[in-house]
Motif scaffolding. Structure first.
Motif, PDB file in Angstrom:
ATOM      1  N   LEU A  20      12.855 -33.173  30.005  1.00 45.61           N
ATOM      2  CA  LEU A  20      14.287 -33.374  29.777  1.00 45.61           C
ATOM      3  C   LEU A  20      14.559 -34.858  29.539  1.00 45.61           C
ATOM      4  CD1 LEU A  20      15.857 -31.124  32.565  1.00 45.61           C
ATOM      5  CD2 LEU A  20      15.079 -30.479  30.278  1.00 45.61           C
ATOM      6  N   SER A  21      15.532 -35.112  28.667  1.00 46.46           N
ATOM      7  CA  SER A  21      15.976 -36.485  28.414  1.00 46.46           C
ATOM      8  C   SER A  21      17.479 -36.556  28.581  1.00 46.46           C
ATOM      9  CB  SER A  21      15.613 -36.915  26.992  1.00 46.46           C
ATOM     10  OG  SER A  21      14.231 -36.891  26.776  1.00 46.46           O
ATOM     11  N   CYS A  22      17.951 -37.709  29.005  1.00 42.24           N
ATOM     12  CA  CYS A  22      19.390 -37.940  29.141  1.00 42.24           C
ATOM     13  C   CYS A  22      19.671 -39.359  28.682  1.00 42.24           C
ATOM     14  CB  CYS A  22      19.840 -37.743  30.578  1.00 42.24           C
ATOM     15  SG  CYS A  22      21.551 -38.232  30.887  1.00 42.24           S
ATOM     16  N   ALA A  23      20.413 -39.475  27.589  1.00 44.34           N
ATOM     17  CA  ALA A  23      20.725 -40.778  27.022  1.00 44.34           C
ATOM     18  C   ALA A  23      22.194 -41.110  27.266  1.00 44.34           C
ATOM     19  CB  ALA A  23      20.420 -40.786  25.533  1.00 44.34           C
ATOM     20  N   ALA A  24      22.430 -42.285  27.818  1.00 50.22           N
ATOM     21  CA  ALA A  24      23.791 -42.758  28.053  1.00 50.22           C
ATOM     22  C   ALA A  24      24.218 -43.662  26.913  1.00 50.22           C
ATOM     23  CB  ALA A  24      23.866 -43.511  29.376  1.00 50.22           C
ATOM     24  N   SER A  25      25.447 -43.456  26.441  1.00 46.28           N
ATOM     25  CA  SER A  25      25.963 -44.282  25.358  1.00 46.28           C
ATOM     26  C   SER A  25      27.390 -44.694  25.669  1.00 46.28           C
ATOM     27  CB  SER A  25      25.901 -43.520  24.033  1.00 46.28           C
ATOM     28  OG  SER A  25      26.715 -42.366  24.087  1.00 46.28           O
ATOM     29  N   GLY A  26      27.821 -45.803  25.044  1.00 48.16           N
ATOM     30  CA  GLY A  26      29.154 -46.325  25.285  1.00 48.16           C
ATOM     31  C   GLY A  26      29.075 -47.774  25.698  1.00 48.16           C
ATOM     32  N   SER A  27      30.167 -48.288  26.212  1.00 45.14           N
ATOM     33  CA  SER A  27      30.248 -49.695  26.604  1.00 45.14           C
ATOM     34  C   SER A  27      29.673 -49.890  28.006  1.00 45.14           C
ATOM     35  CB  SER A  27      31.703 -50.170  26.545  1.00 45.14           C
ATOM     36  OG  SER A  27      32.231 -49.999  25.245  1.00 45.14           O
ATOM     37  N   ILE A  28      28.363 -49.703  28.119  1.00 37.15           N
ATOM     38  CA  ILE A  28      27.702 -49.761  29.416  1.00 37.15           C
ATOM     39  C   ILE A  28      27.342 -51.193  29.738  1.00 37.15           C
ATOM     40  CG2 ILE A  28      25.715 -48.988  30.745  1.00 37.15           C
ATOM     41  CD1 ILE A  28      25.712 -46.492  28.876  1.00 37.15           C
ATOM     42  N   PHE A  29      27.869 -51.677  30.848  1.00 35.34           N
ATOM     43  CA  PHE A  29      27.575 -53.041  31.280  1.00 35.34           C
ATOM     44  C   PHE A  29      26.348 -53.076  32.173  1.00 35.34           C
ATOM     45  CE2 PHE A  29      28.504 -57.399  31.971  1.00 35.34           C
ATOM     46  CZ  PHE A  29      28.253 -57.678  33.300  1.00 35.34           C
ATOM     47  N   SER A  30      26.271 -52.138  33.111  1.00 36.16           N
ATOM     48  CA  SER A  30      25.117 -52.029  34.013  1.00 36.16           C
ATOM     49  C   SER A  30      24.843 -50.566  34.303  1.00 36.16           C
ATOM     50  CB  SER A  30      25.374 -52.751  35.340  1.00 36.16           C
ATOM     51  OG  SER A  30      25.567 -54.134  35.159  1.00 36.16           O
ATOM     52  N   MET A  31      23.572 -50.289  34.576  1.00 35.98           N
ATOM     53  CA  MET A  31      23.164 -48.916  34.893  1.00 35.98           C
ATOM     54  C   MET A  31      22.415 -48.943  36.209  1.00 35.98           C
ATOM     55  SD  MET A  31      21.346 -46.261  32.288  1.00 35.98           S
ATOM     56  CE  MET A  31      19.742 -47.050  32.291  1.00 35.98           C
ATOM     57  N   TYR A  32      22.892 -48.266  37.189  1.00 37.84           N
ATOM     58  CA  TYR A  32      22.251 -48.268  38.495  1.00 37.84           C
ATOM     59  C   TYR A  32      21.435 -47.003  38.677  1.00 37.84           C
ATOM     60  CZ  TYR A  32      25.283 -52.272  39.312  1.00 37.84           C
ATOM     61  OH  TYR A  32      25.924 -53.488  39.219  1.00 37.84           O
ATOM     62  N   ALA A  33      21.680 -46.262  39.731  1.00 40.62           N
ATOM     63  CA  ALA A  33      20.880 -45.065  39.998  1.00 40.62           C
ATOM     64  C   ALA A  33      21.155 -43.986  38.962  1.00 40.62           C
ATOM     65  CB  ALA A  33      21.185 -44.525  41.391  1.00 40.62           C
ATOM     66  N   MET A  34      20.103 -43.231  38.651  1.00 34.97           N
ATOM     67  CA  MET A  34      20.229 -42.088  37.757  1.00 34.97           C
ATOM     68  C   MET A  34      19.516 -40.911  38.401  1.00 34.97           C
ATOM     69  SD  MET A  34      19.651 -43.836  34.032  1.00 34.97           S
ATOM     70  CE  MET A  34      20.639 -42.629  33.133  1.00 34.97           C
ATOM     71  N   GLY A  35      19.970 -39.723  38.080  1.00 37.54           N
ATOM     72  CA  GLY A  35      19.359 -38.567  38.719  1.00 37.54           C
ATOM     73  C   GLY A  35      19.533 -37.299  37.928  1.00 37.54           C
ATOM     74  N   TRP A  36      18.771 -36.309  38.336  1.00 37.23           N
ATOM     75  CA  TRP A  36      18.870 -34.961  37.774  1.00 37.23           C
ATOM     76  C   TRP A  36      19.254 -33.994  38.893  1.00 37.23           C
ATOM     77  CZ3 TRP A  36      18.665 -33.796  32.717  1.00 37.23           C
ATOM     78  CH2 TRP A  36      18.117 -34.744  31.850  1.00 37.23           C
ATOM     79  N   TYR A  37      20.220 -33.151  38.616  1.00 34.10           N
ATOM     80  CA  TYR A  37      20.649 -32.088  39.506  1.00 34.10           C
ATOM     81  C   TYR A  37      20.465 -30.772  38.770  1.00 34.10           C
ATOM     82  CZ  TYR A  37      22.973 -35.641  42.385  1.00 34.10           C
ATOM     83  OH  TYR A  37      23.245 -36.715  43.195  1.00 34.10           O
ATOM     84  N   ARG A  38      20.484 -29.692  39.533  1.00 33.09           N
ATOM     85  CA  ARG A  38      20.436 -28.375  38.905  1.00 33.09           C
ATOM     86  C   ARG A  38      21.309 -27.409  39.667  1.00 33.09           C
ATOM     87  NH1 ARG A  38      14.121 -26.714  40.238  1.00 33.09           N
ATOM     88  NH2 ARG A  38      14.392 -26.338  42.488  1.00 33.09           N
ATOM     89  N   GLN A  39      21.753 -26.396  38.933  1.00 31.18           N
ATOM     90  CA  GLN A  39      22.582 -25.360  39.531  1.00 31.18           C
ATOM     91  C   GLN A  39      22.162 -24.017  38.978  1.00 31.18           C
ATOM     92  OE1 GLN A  39      26.830 -25.966  39.172  1.00 31.18           O
ATOM     93  NE2 GLN A  39      27.214 -24.639  40.923  1.00 31.18           N
ATOM     94  N   ALA A  40      21.681 -23.171  39.865  1.00 29.24           N
ATOM     95  CA  ALA A  40      21.309 -21.809  39.508  1.00 29.24           C
ATOM     96  C   ALA A  40      22.511 -20.900  39.723  1.00 29.24           C
ATOM     97  CB  ALA A  40      20.124 -21.356  40.348  1.00 29.24           C
ATOM     98  N   PRO A  41      22.551 -19.747  39.052  1.00 30.56           N
ATOM     99  CA  PRO A  41      23.688 -18.835  39.220  1.00 30.56           C
ATOM    100  C   PRO A  41      23.906 -18.458  40.677  1.00 30.56           C
ATOM    101  CG  PRO A  41      22.349 -18.167  37.357  1.00 30.56           C
ATOM    102  CD  PRO A  41      21.599 -19.268  38.044  1.00 30.56           C
ATOM    103  N   GLY A  42      25.133 -18.582  41.137  1.00 31.83           N
ATOM    104  CA  GLY A  42      25.470 -18.214  42.500  1.00 31.83           C
ATOM    105  C   GLY A  42      25.062 -19.213  43.556  1.00 31.83           C
ATOM    106  N   LYS A  43      24.534 -20.361  43.133  1.00 27.67           N
ATOM    107  CA  LYS A  43      24.078 -21.363  44.090  1.00 27.67           C
ATOM    108  C   LYS A  43      24.809 -22.687  43.874  1.00 27.67           C
ATOM    109  CE  LYS A  43      19.460 -19.519  44.907  1.00 27.67           C
ATOM    110  NZ  LYS A  43      18.011 -19.850  44.989  1.00 27.67           N
ATOM    111  N   GLN A  44      24.762 -23.540  44.885  1.00 26.51           N
ATOM    112  CA  GLN A  44      25.371 -24.862  44.772  1.00 26.51           C
ATOM    113  C   GLN A  44      24.480 -25.792  43.954  1.00 26.51           C
ATOM    114  OE1 GLN A  44      26.150 -26.172  48.829  1.00 26.51           O
ATOM    115  NE2 GLN A  44      28.244 -25.413  48.697  1.00 26.51           N
ATOM    116  N   ARG A  45      25.117 -26.779  43.351  1.00 25.62           N
ATOM    117  CA  ARG A  45      24.361 -27.790  42.634  1.00 25.62           C
ATOM    118  C   ARG A  45      23.538 -28.589  43.642  1.00 25.62           C
ATOM    119  NH1 ARG A  45      27.382 -31.248  38.024  1.00 25.62           N
ATOM    120  NH2 ARG A  45      27.927 -29.076  37.542  1.00 25.62           N
TER     121      ARG A  45
END
Length: 120
Positions: A20-45
């Motif tokens: 998986l890839s996740c690209a951030a775009s826009g007027s980004i000055f700084s980027m700190y922590a990044m993460g991946w979450y998931r949510q299955a049907p009927g479950k919490q993220r």
């Protein structure tokens, strides 16, 4: 305006791999922590993996040894390499990033999600 755009999801057989890839775009000055979450049907993220700006990582116990999170700060991109996938990894995967946009403070932003389905 900031956008987090995820890609790389899909259908894979048990034991297979996806990146998986996740690209951030826009007027980004700084980027700190990044993460991946998931949510299955009927479950919490839930948190799958996270990485700090310094490169420290942490993982959910269920994915340790199978998933690897990494980032490319020059590209404002975070990756999730998923190996030895199991049916229980099936979920919508979301990217999250702590960003300073234009000026402080930092805020958390979410991607739109990408479906990962592990099935034979």
């Amino acid at each position: 305006q900031v956008q987090l755009v995820e890609s790389g999801g899909g259908l894979v057989q048990p034991g297979g791999s996806l990146r998986l890839s996740c690209a951030a775009s826009g007027s980004i000055f700084s980027m700190y922590a990044m993460g991946w979450y998931r949510q299955a049907p009927g479950k919490q993220r839930e948190l799958v993996a996270a990485i700090t700006s310094g490169g420290s990582t942490n993982y959910a116990d269920s994915v340790k040894g199978r998933f690897t999170i990494s980032r490319d700060n020059a590209k404002n991109t975070v990756y999730l390499q998923m190996n030895s996938l199991k049916p229980e990894d099936t979920a919508v995967y979301y990217c999250n990033a702590e960003l300073v946009v234009d000026s402080p403070p930092a805020w958390h932003y979410w991607g739109q999600g990408t479906q990962v389905t592990v099935s034979s």
